[in-house]
Design a protein around this motif. Structure first.
Motif, PDB file in Angstrom:
ATOM      1  N   HIS A  78     -13.665   0.050   0.297  1.00  0.00           N
ATOM      2  CA  HIS A  78     -14.018  -0.108   1.711  1.00  0.00           C
ATOM      3  C   HIS A  78     -12.773  -0.137   2.603  1.00  0.00           C
ATOM      4  N   ARG A  79     -11.665  -0.676   2.111  1.00  0.00           N
ATOM      5  CA  ARG A  79     -10.430  -0.671   2.914  1.00  0.00           C
ATOM      6  C   ARG A  79      -9.863   0.744   3.018  1.00  0.00           C
ATOM      7  N   PHE A  80     -10.017   1.530   1.965  1.00  0.00           N
ATOM      8  CA  PHE A  80      -9.548   2.913   1.991  1.00  0.00           C
ATOM      9  C   PHE A  80     -10.367   3.756   2.966  1.00  0.00           C
ATOM     10  N   ILE A  81     -11.696   3.608   2.934  1.00  0.00           N
ATOM     11  CA  ILE A  81     -12.560   4.388   3.829  1.00  0.00           C
ATOM     12  C   ILE A  81     -12.234   4.065   5.290  1.00  0.00           C
ATOM     13  N   VAL A  82     -12.001   2.789   5.593  1.00  0.00           N
ATOM     14  CA  VAL A  82     -11.624   2.407   6.957  1.00  0.00           C
ATOM     15  C   VAL A  82     -10.257   3.010   7.310  1.00  0.00           C
ATOM     16  N   ALA A  83      -9.318   2.980   6.365  1.00  0.00           N
ATOM     17  CA  ALA A  83      -7.987   3.540   6.619  1.00  0.00           C
ATOM     18  C   ALA A  83      -8.065   5.039   6.906  1.00  0.00           C
ATOM     19  N   VAL A  84      -8.932   5.745   6.188  1.00  0.00           N
ATOM     20  CA  VAL A  84      -9.110   7.183   6.441  1.00  0.00           C
ATOM     21  C   VAL A  84      -9.581   7.381   7.878  1.00  0.00           C
ATOM     22  N   ALA A  85     -10.526   6.551   8.320  1.00  0.00           N
ATOM     23  CA  ALA A  85     -11.069   6.683   9.680  1.00  0.00           C
ATOM     24  C   ALA A  85     -10.011   6.346  10.735  1.00  0.00           C
ATOM     25  N   LEU A  86      -9.197   5.322  10.492  1.00  0.00           N
ATOM     26  CA  LEU A  86      -8.215   4.872  11.479  1.00  0.00           C
ATOM     27  C   LEU A  86      -6.904   5.663  11.423  1.00  0.00           C
TER      28      LEU A  86
ATOM     29  N   LYS B 162      -7.616   2.822  -8.635  1.00  0.00           N
ATOM     30  CA  LYS B 162      -6.162   2.707  -8.799  1.00  0.00           C
ATOM     31  C   LYS B 162      -5.484   3.936  -8.216  1.00  0.00           C
ATOM     32  N   HIS B 163      -4.379   3.703  -7.520  1.00  0.00           N
ATOM     33  CA  HIS B 163      -3.484   4.787  -7.100  1.00  0.00           C
ATOM     34  C   HIS B 163      -2.077   4.323  -7.447  1.00  0.00           C
ATOM     35  N   GLY B 164      -1.498   4.923  -8.470  1.00  0.00           N
ATOM     36  CA  GLY B 164      -0.214   4.433  -8.976  1.00  0.00           C
ATOM     37  C   GLY B 164      -0.390   3.019  -9.484  1.00  0.00           C
ATOM     38  N   GLU B 165       0.429   2.120  -9.000  1.00  0.00           N
ATOM     39  CA  GLU B 165       0.359   0.721  -9.416  1.00  0.00           C
ATOM     40  C   GLU B 165      -0.581  -0.109  -8.546  1.00  0.00           C
TER      41      GLU B 165
ATOM     42  N   ILE C 208      -4.816   9.893   0.156  1.00  0.00           N
ATOM     43  CA  ILE C 208      -5.866  10.845   0.538  1.00  0.00           C
ATOM     44  C   ILE C 208      -5.746  12.122  -0.286  1.00  0.00           C
ATOM     45  N   ASP C 209      -4.519  12.637  -0.407  1.00  0.00           N
ATOM     46  CA  ASP C 209      -4.313  13.883  -1.151  1.00  0.00           C
ATOM     47  C   ASP C 209      -4.423  13.691  -2.657  1.00  0.00           C
ATOM     48  N   GLY C 210      -4.165  12.489  -3.136  1.00  0.00           N
ATOM     49  CA  GLY C 210      -4.131  12.260  -4.576  1.00  0.00           C
ATOM     50  C   GLY C 210      -5.431  11.792  -5.191  1.00  0.00           C
ATOM     51  N   ASN C 211      -6.494  11.654  -4.391  1.00  0.00           N
ATOM     52  CA  ASN C 211      -7.761  11.154  -4.927  1.00  0.00           C
ATOM     53  C   ASN C 211      -8.922  11.986  -4.414  1.00  0.00           C
ATOM     54  N   GLU C 212      -9.889  12.220  -5.287  1.00  0.00           N
ATOM     55  CA  GLU C 212     -11.120  12.893  -4.886  1.00  0.00           C
ATOM     56  C   GLU C 212     -12.042  11.830  -4.296  1.00  0.00           C
ATOM     57  N   PHE C 213     -12.542  12.079  -3.106  1.00  0.00           N
ATOM     58  CA  PHE C 213     -13.445  11.114  -2.500  1.00  0.00           C
ATOM     59  C   PHE C 213     -14.422  11.830  -1.584  1.00  0.00           C
ATOM     60  N   ASP C 214     -15.549  11.161  -1.361  1.00  0.00           N
ATOM     61  CA  ASP C 214     -16.584  11.675  -0.459  1.00  0.00           C
ATOM     62  C   ASP C 214     -16.623  10.713   0.720  1.00  0.00           C
ATOM     63  N   TYR C 215     -15.990  11.100   1.816  1.00  0.00           N
ATOM     64  CA  TYR C 215     -15.877  10.191   2.957  1.00  0.00           C
ATOM     65  C   TYR C 215     -17.234   9.784   3.526  1.00  0.00           C
ATOM     66  N   PRO C 216     -18.147  10.744   3.829  1.00  0.00           N
ATOM     67  CA  PRO C 216     -19.436  10.312   4.409  1.00  0.00           C
ATOM     68  C   PRO C 216     -20.217   9.366   3.491  1.00  0.00           C
ATOM     69  N   ALA C 217     -20.111   9.577   2.170  1.00  0.00           N
ATOM     70  CA  ALA C 217     -20.832   8.714   1.225  1.00  0.00           C
ATOM     71  C   ALA C 217     -20.067   7.419   0.958  1.00  0.00           C
TER      72      ALA C 217
ATOM     73  N   TYR D 122       0.842  -1.181   0.000  1.00  0.00           N
ATOM     74  CA  TYR D 122       0.000   0.000   0.000  1.00  0.00           C
ATOM     75  C   TYR D 122       0.886   1.243   0.000  1.00  0.00           C
ATOM     76  N   PRO D 123       0.521   2.255  -0.790  1.00  0.00           N
ATOM     77  CA  PRO D 123       1.286   3.503  -0.759  1.00  0.00           C
ATOM     78  C   PRO D 123       1.017   4.264   0.536  1.00  0.00           C
ATOM     79  N   ASN D 124       1.765   5.306   0.753  1.00  0.00           N
ATOM     80  CA  ASN D 124       1.571   6.163   1.915  1.00  0.00           C
ATOM     81  C   ASN D 124       0.118   6.642   1.937  1.00  0.00           C
ATOM     82  N   LEU D 125      -0.575   6.448   3.057  1.00  0.00           N
ATOM     83  CA  LEU D 125      -1.996   6.784   3.149  1.00  0.00           C
ATOM     84  C   LEU D 125      -2.236   8.269   2.881  1.00  0.00           C
ATOM     85  N   SER D 126      -1.366   9.110   3.384  1.00  0.00           N
ATOM     86  CA  SER D 126      -1.521  10.547   3.181  1.00  0.00           C
ATOM     87  C   SER D 126      -1.471  10.899   1.694  1.00  0.00           C
ATOM     88  N   ASP D 127      -0.601  10.224   0.939  1.00  0.00           N
ATOM     89  CA  ASP D 127      -0.504  10.456  -0.506  1.00  0.00           C
ATOM     90  C   ASP D 127      -1.791  10.029  -1.210  1.00  0.00           C
TER      91      ASP D 127
END
Length: 199
Positions: free
Chosen positions: A73-81, A64-67, A32-41, A25-30
């Motif tokens: 669902h794993r990304f949304i959980v990672a944002v929360a944690l 996809k983020h890079g390679e 988050i900053d590199g993708n448009e997302f709607d966390y509540p949705a 997995y790439p750096n979570l901060s990268d």
């Protein structure tokens, strides 16, 4: 040990987020900053079905983020944690619809307990979802570039020359004026500039 405490104890330790044969997995901060997302949705711009479906026929979504292909669902959980979920943990959809990745529909489970239908910990028991929503909104606001105030238009004194086509070479127009502090004379050019000449 209560389920929530068990999962929290695992999250507090060092753990693997990918298997050796997988792209890490790439750096979570990268991400988050590199993708448009709607966390509540629970949606990420550009997410698509990954080809797997639930028994009820709902699609699992990824992007996809890079390679790296990342399940939404794993990304949304990672944002929360604030970090990626342990690779040996599953993220379960409470309503059994893997296309519904709203944070309140997700819970963290071990693979064994997921298969045995035990020890299911709602994401809201691990993180304050409202606080995460607020932090994500603040982070997005900081990313939005500030649009500068419009400046009052100032007339460019050289615009008429610049817009009249190419200038082959400067020449003196014949307009002159005496220099106040020397014995020279100011001579005006076709470009609007003044040059001091000494006779």
């Amino acid at each position: 040990m209560q389920d929530v405490e068990y999962v929290k104890s695992v999250l507090a330790k060092e753990y693997e987020t990918s298997h050796p044969h997988e792209i890490e997995y790439p750096n979570l901060s990268d991400v988050i900053d590199g993708n448009e997302f709607d966390y509540p949705a629970g949606t990420v711009f550009g997410e698509t079905p990954n080809g797997s479906k639930s028994p009820e026929g709902h699609d699992y979504l990824w992007f996809k983020h890079g390679e790296k292909s990342i399940l939404t669902h794993r990304f949304i959980v990672a944002v929360a944690l604030g970090k990626w979920v342990p690779r040996d943990f599953d993220v379960d959809h409470i309503n059994h619809n893997p296309s519904d990745n709203r944070p309140e529909n997700l819970r963290v489970v071990t693979r064994r307990d997921n298969n045995g239908n035990r020890r299911r910990v709602r994401l809201s028991e691990l993180a304050d979802l409202n606080e995460v929503t607020s932090k994500v909104a603040d982070r997005k606001a900081k990313k939005t570039p500030e649009i500068p105030e419009p400046q009052e238009a100032v007339e460019d004194p050289f615009a008429k020359f610049l817009n009249s086509g190419p200038v082959t070479e400067p020449f003196f127009t014949g307009e002159t004026k005496p220099a106040e502090h020397s014995n020279g004379t100011w001579h005006k050019t076709n470009l609007g500039s003044w040059h001091l000449k000494f006779e």
